[in-house]
Design an enzyme around this catalytic site. Sequence first.
Site, short mmCIF file in Angstrom:
data_model
loop_
_atom_site.label_atom_id
_atom_site.label_comp_id
_atom_site.label_asym_id
_atom_site.label_seq_id
_atom_site.Cartn_x
_atom_site.Cartn_y
_atom_site.Cartn_z
N HIS A 8 0.77 -1.15 0.05
CA HIS A 8 -0.14 0.10 0.13
C HIS A 8 0.83 1.13 0.05
O HIS A 8 0.46 2.13 -0.38
CB HIS A 8 -1.01 0.01 1.32
N GLU B 82 -6.55 -12.66 0.84
CA GLU B 82 -7.54 -11.51 1.09
C GLU B 82 -8.31 -11.02 0.03
O GLU B 82 -7.71 -10.57 -1.11
CB GLU B 82 -6.79 -10.05 1.77
#
Length: 224
Positions: free
Chosen positions: A134, A203
């Site tokens: 991220h 995920e």
Amino acid sequence: MAGTAPGPAAPTPAAASTAAAAGLVDVTTLVPDMALEIRYAGNDNFTGGPVDGYRAPKCLLLGPAAQALQRVEMSLRERQLRLKLFDCYRPARAVAEFVRWAGDLSDQRSKPRYYPNLDKRELLGDYIAPVSGHSRGATLDLTLMQCGAGGGDCRPLDMGTDFDFFDPRAHTESPDTTPAQRANRLRLREAMAAQGFRNYPLEWWHYTLAPEPAPPMLYDVPIQ
């Protein structure tokens, strides 16, 4: 994922002091009514409070990733679907806070909701690590919503778990989901893949634009 994703072993710290200098774009400049639920800017996350570096509930991404996300959203709207974003660019200082939280074994407040089947010691590694994709500006966490006629009354589809649920049931192709939940996850994956986003298999909500626009970089400018 809260802390990590596949990427370079030794990312280069970026010297940029502002989001604009780093080339990070607010996605609402491209999609003004994009649905945002930026969890780390408030209390509704596994740490229980706003995370360091999140001074505003915004989604920032490098230009190519923001533009690709815009294309996904516009394509979905043609089918009365929309995206809801939970997290986008994440400052490196926020990742460091996640690691500190994971190391504080006395804080078990969020265990029932976020990691009921794991010992907190197990979160460091696959779930939380000192380097996050991220922080390179091309990774985001999101879900899919079904909308009514005219694009209103949008509601998140059932994905089988909440965002940031640290458990094998959150794996994109987990067998411990209903056929409808699995279909919803795969529909999201298909829409994202059509514009170059790659899913992180552990995920269902986690996607990275491939190839990444700035793979060696690691940004730490605050979101504000």
